[in-house]
Scaffold this motif. Structure first.
Motif, PDB file in Angstrom:
ATOM      1  N   PRO A 436       0.841  -1.201   0.000  1.00  0.00           N
ATOM      2  CA  PRO A 436       0.000   0.000   0.000  1.00  0.00           C
ATOM      3  C   PRO A 436       0.875   1.250   0.000  1.00  0.00           C
ATOM      4  O   PRO A 436       2.055   1.194   0.350  1.00  0.00           O
ATOM      5  CB  PRO A 436      -0.790  -0.124   1.302  1.00  0.00           C
ATOM      6  CG  PRO A 436       0.097  -0.922   2.198  1.00  0.00           C
ATOM      7  CD  PRO A 436       0.855  -1.872   1.310  1.00  0.00           C
ATOM      8  N   TYR A 467       3.960   0.489   4.712  1.00  0.00           N
ATOM      9  CA  TYR A 467       3.528   1.367   3.632  1.00  0.00           C
ATOM     10  C   TYR A 467       4.724   1.956   2.896  1.00  0.00           C
ATOM     11  O   TYR A 467       5.742   2.308   3.519  1.00  0.00           O
ATOM     12  CB  TYR A 467       2.680   2.518   4.182  1.00  0.00           C
ATOM     13  CG  TYR A 467       1.390   2.056   4.823  1.00  0.00           C
ATOM     14  CD1 TYR A 467       0.237   1.885   4.064  1.00  0.00           C
ATOM     15  CD2 TYR A 467       1.341   1.761   6.182  1.00  0.00           C
ATOM     16  CE1 TYR A 467      -0.938   1.437   4.649  1.00  0.00           C
ATOM     17  CE2 TYR A 467       0.173   1.312   6.775  1.00  0.00           C
ATOM     18  CZ  TYR A 467      -0.967   1.150   6.004  1.00  0.00           C
ATOM     19  OH  TYR A 467      -2.121   0.691   6.577  1.00  0.00           O
ATOM     20  N   ARG A 517      -4.931   0.166  -2.382  1.00  0.00           N
ATOM     21  CA  ARG A 517      -4.515   0.547  -1.031  1.00  0.00           C
ATOM     22  C   ARG A 517      -3.716   1.851  -1.085  1.00  0.00           C
ATOM     23  O   ARG A 517      -2.549   1.899  -0.736  1.00  0.00           O
ATOM     24  CB  ARG A 517      -3.658  -0.560  -0.402  1.00  0.00           C
ATOM     25  CG  ARG A 517      -4.345  -1.919  -0.291  1.00  0.00           C
ATOM     26  CD  ARG A 517      -5.455  -1.893   0.768  1.00  0.00           C
ATOM     27  NE  ARG A 517      -6.014  -3.220   0.964  1.00  0.00           N
ATOM     28  CZ  ARG A 517      -7.043  -3.704   0.268  1.00  0.00           C
ATOM     29  NH1 ARG A 517      -7.613  -2.969  -0.670  1.00  0.00           N
ATOM     30  NH2 ARG A 517      -7.493  -4.921   0.513  1.00  0.00           N
ATOM     31  N   SER A 519      -3.618   5.842   0.229  1.00  0.00           N
ATOM     32  CA  SER A 519      -4.173   6.769   1.216  1.00  0.00           C
ATOM     33  C   SER A 519      -3.355   8.058   1.207  1.00  0.00           C
ATOM     34  O   SER A 519      -2.269   8.117   0.626  1.00  0.00           O
ATOM     35  CB  SER A 519      -4.151   6.144   2.610  1.00  0.00           C
ATOM     36  OG  SER A 519      -4.858   4.924   2.637  1.00  0.00           O
ATOM     37  N   GLN A 543      -8.272   5.316  -0.501  1.00  0.00           N
ATOM     38  CA  GLN A 543      -9.115   4.540   0.404  1.00  0.00           C
ATOM     39  C   GLN A 543      -9.320   5.223   1.755  1.00  0.00           C
ATOM     40  O   GLN A 543     -10.285   4.932   2.461  1.00  0.00           O
ATOM     41  CB  GLN A 543      -8.496   3.160   0.637  1.00  0.00           C
ATOM     42  CG  GLN A 543      -8.788   2.162  -0.478  1.00  0.00           C
ATOM     43  CD  GLN A 543      -8.179   2.589  -1.798  1.00  0.00           C
ATOM     44  OE1 GLN A 543      -6.969   2.753  -1.899  1.00  0.00           O
ATOM     45  NE2 GLN A 543      -9.016   2.796  -2.800  1.00  0.00           N
ATOM     46  N   ALA A 660      -7.058   0.777   4.620  1.00  0.00           N
ATOM     47  CA  ALA A 660      -6.018   0.476   3.630  1.00  0.00           C
ATOM     48  C   ALA A 660      -4.999  -0.439   4.288  1.00  0.00           C
ATOM     49  O   ALA A 660      -3.917  -0.005   4.663  1.00  0.00           O
ATOM     50  CB  ALA A 660      -5.357   1.758   3.132  1.00  0.00           C
TER      51      ALA A 660
END
Length: 666
Positions: A436, A467, A517, A519, A543, A660
């Protein structure tokens, strides 16, 4: 058997790190004194002490232990004393306000230099090593002897109202002292005698910056130069002038005043024949960068290096021969230490960032405080071979954690301009997996996310959650030249969104990105951008959003501390041209918002009042958008208390995990 991998760096580890402050060098350049702050999750606060470091290396020596908040240490010109600011219990008395203390570099007990009823904001040593100039908030109509009784009345008053007719009365997270002005004083450290240099005048230092960069002392000790607001009504958008005052007679004269220029951060040369200062041509453009100005003894001044399109930061240091000025300035997402030759304006880089946060220069020795995306601030002495570390406060803790790799990426953004993005990858990143992405959108807007360590939005702490962290230095960001910075003026959010969206499109083309995913999170102006994205980007592309201390409604934002700047940035005041402001106002477009949003805010935030976050949260709830509020009654524009910070990180991580989730197998 293979050894177990080290744990990743997380928010708890972040709050275990010591925070190394700005260095002050001894006159011979042999030692540096520095404030080191150590946070405590158990006590929910930080304690700070002073440490001595040899510029040749070796173990640090702790200099102070009795105080909780010892800070801003400065060597005396003779090297026999170190002055610092603290609130302590000394001589049977507890300090009600921060006071000035003195301690010998070989140790012993610190002594209070003087009992100043209103406290002290900043200071500088006189060349004689006996006197100190300091800034303090005082009642301007009262003589120095009357300040103490008046302060006692203030502490004992039962009413709590703040009453003012000033234009500028609060700043960031505090009300400016009611009815007071910031005056320059002189302290005799041998006798404790204090003189208010501005007593009986209308002079005052700027209300927004209390640091010692606003004034300087001549090499002969007879004069002080200072920046001040010459307007009858102090305001955040006013342009400062420079003045000089005689210490003995208290007679002053204006050195430089020009309605088209803002002057600040004056610094005398070693010979006293020249004065360096920051000069910004704000009559040309309010976003104009700080340039280097030099004034001679005949009253002639000029800009040096006018063609160099970077913003110069205080403090300014003269080179030993008075033939150059040393300073820090940003360049393309990094902050370096530079030297500008006089009068040619030729610029050389002395130390490359990362991020050079502070420095000091004495006796041909230069010590820098520097950090990067991979490590918190540390101290190094500059040598011909490059920076050489002189402390290792955090090395052991850092060695117990894994960190993610950081890379710089350039791509075409709005207007066809190249736009920089910093990418921080999770520890153990595997390009064969799907990850993500979390955009971290910086505030300002005229700042940047660079190769630097961020305590409140720590890239490594976010990347450790699995992430890929993307930090876009969108149009309007600093360090890429004035045209790039000024390009968003009067059309906020337009170009910035194009840059962020272009980066998202590029990321979606990478095989290691999970397109389901994505953000975005931001604080302050970054929070404004997140609210803008929720109103303007099609639902489903992102998301989740996280909006911290974000501006939501520019009409209601007139309650902030910097309302005088709004029309300069937006192109109009809301009551003069509502349509112009509405075009840049998330509240005017929010009806289509659908993306789940976490909203956080501090009640003591005066730059973006907390009603902005509450209004945004309430609006999302009214629209039926999934939203969660994290509101701190005891925090300001930043979340500073250890336990509050830990809670904030947990709320953010939980929100991202819900909407996410972390990396999954391909």
């Amino acid at each position: 058997m293979p050894s177990r991998p080290l744990p990743v760096f997380d928010a708890d580890a972040l709050w275990s790190l010591a925070r190394v402050g700005e260095p002050s060098l001894s006159p011979d350049g042999g030692q540096a004194v520095v404030c080191v702050s150590q946070p405590s999750m158990e006590e929910n606060r930080s304690r700070s002490s002073l440490y001595l470091l040899s510029t040749l290396g070796g173990r640090p020596r702790r200099l102070t232990e009795a105080g909780d908040k010892d800070h801003t240490p400065r060597w005396s010109p003779r090297g026999d004393q170190i002055a610092f600011i603290a609130k302590r219990h000394s001589d049977g008395k507890a300090d009600a306000e921060p006071q000035l203390y003195l301690i010998a570099p070989d140790g012993g007990e610190a002594r209070r230099a003087a009992a100043l009823p209103t406290g002290i904001e900043s200071f500088k040593w006189f060349p004689d090593g006996r006197h100190i100039a300091f800034a303090a908030w005082v009642w301007p109509e009262l003589k120095h002897a009357a300040q103490g009784p008046r302060m006692q009345v203030e502490r004992e008053r039962k009413d709590s109202a703040y009453v003012t007719d000033d234009t500028l009365y609060r700043w960031w997270d505090h009300n400016l002292p009611q009815g007071r002005a910031l005056h320059l004083h002189v302290l005799d450290t041998a006798t404790g005698r204090v003189r208010d240099l501005f007593e009986g005048t209308t002079l005052e230092l700027g209300r927004m910056d209390h640091s010692a960069d606003a004034y300087d002392i001549a090499p002969d000790g007879r004069r002080l130069v200072f920046a001040f607001d010459p307007a009858a009504e102090p305001a955040c958008e006013n342009r400062f002038a420079l003045a000089e005052i005689e210490v003995r007679s208290r007679q002053h004269r204006v050195l430089l005043q020009d309605n088209d220029w803002h002057f600040d951060a004056p610094r005398y040369s070693h010979s006293g024949r020249y004065l360096a200062f920051l000069a910004s041509p704000q009559g040309l453009r309010h976003t104009a960068p700080n340039q280097l100005g030099v004034l001679d003894v005949h009253g002639h001044w000029a800009i040096c290096g006018a063609a160099w399109d970077r913003d110069i930061a205080a403090p300014l240091h003269w080179a030993p021969e008075d033939d150059a000025i040393v300073f820090a300035a940003e360049d393309q997402g990094r902050r370096h230490l530079w030297q500008m030759q006089l009068p040619s304006g030729e610029v050389d880089c002395l130390c490359r960032g990362g991020h050079v946060g502070a420095f000091d220069l004495q006796a041909q020795t230069c010590v820098v405080q520097h950090d990067s995306l991979h490590h918190p601030p540390r101290l190094s002495v500059l040598t011909d071979e490059g920076p050489r570390r002189i402390e290792h406060f955090n090395d052991a803790l850092l060695a117990r954690h894994r960190f993610g790799e950081a890379k710089e990426h350039w791509m075409e953004g709005a207007l066809g301009d190249p736009v920089q993005t910093w990418l921080v990858f999770p520890p153990g990143f595997d390009p064969r997996r799907k990850y993500p992405v979390l955009h971290l959108i910086h505030g300002g807007p005229h700042t940047c996310f660079g190769d630097s360590w961020h305590w409140r939005w720590n890239h490594q702490a976010f990347a450790a959650q699995g992430y890929v962290v993307a930090c876009v230095n969108y149009h309007g960001s600093s360090s890429f030249g004035h045209a790039f910075l000024d390009s968003i003026t009067h059309r906020w959010a337009e170009l910035e969104l194009q840059d962020i969206e272009a980066t998202t499109t590029w990321l979606l083309q990478q095989r290691w990105v999970d397109g389901a995913r994505i953000s975005a999170a931001g604080g302050s102006y970054g929070g404004y951008m997140v609210a803008w994205m929720n109103a303007h980007v099609s639902p489903g592309r992102y998301q989740a959003y996280i909006c911290h201390a974000g501006a939501f409604d520019w009409q209601a934002m007139y309650a902030d501390d910097a309302y005088g700047w709004h029309h300069q940035e937006l192109g109009a005041r809301y009551f003069d041209d509502p349509a112009q402001v509405a075009r840049q106002n998330p509240a005017a477009h929010i009806a289509g918002a659908r993306t789940p949003t976490l909203v956080s805010h501090g009640a003591q935030d005066y730059r973006v009042p907390d009603a902005q976050g509450l209004a945004y949260y309430n609006t999302l709830k009214s629209l039926g958008v999934p939203a969660r509020l994290v509101w701190f009654p005891d925090e300001n524009h930043w979340i500073l208390k250890p336990r509050n910070s830990r809670l904030w990180y947990r709320e953010v991580f939980d929100w991202l995990a819900l909407h996410a989730p972390k990396a999954r197998s391909r």
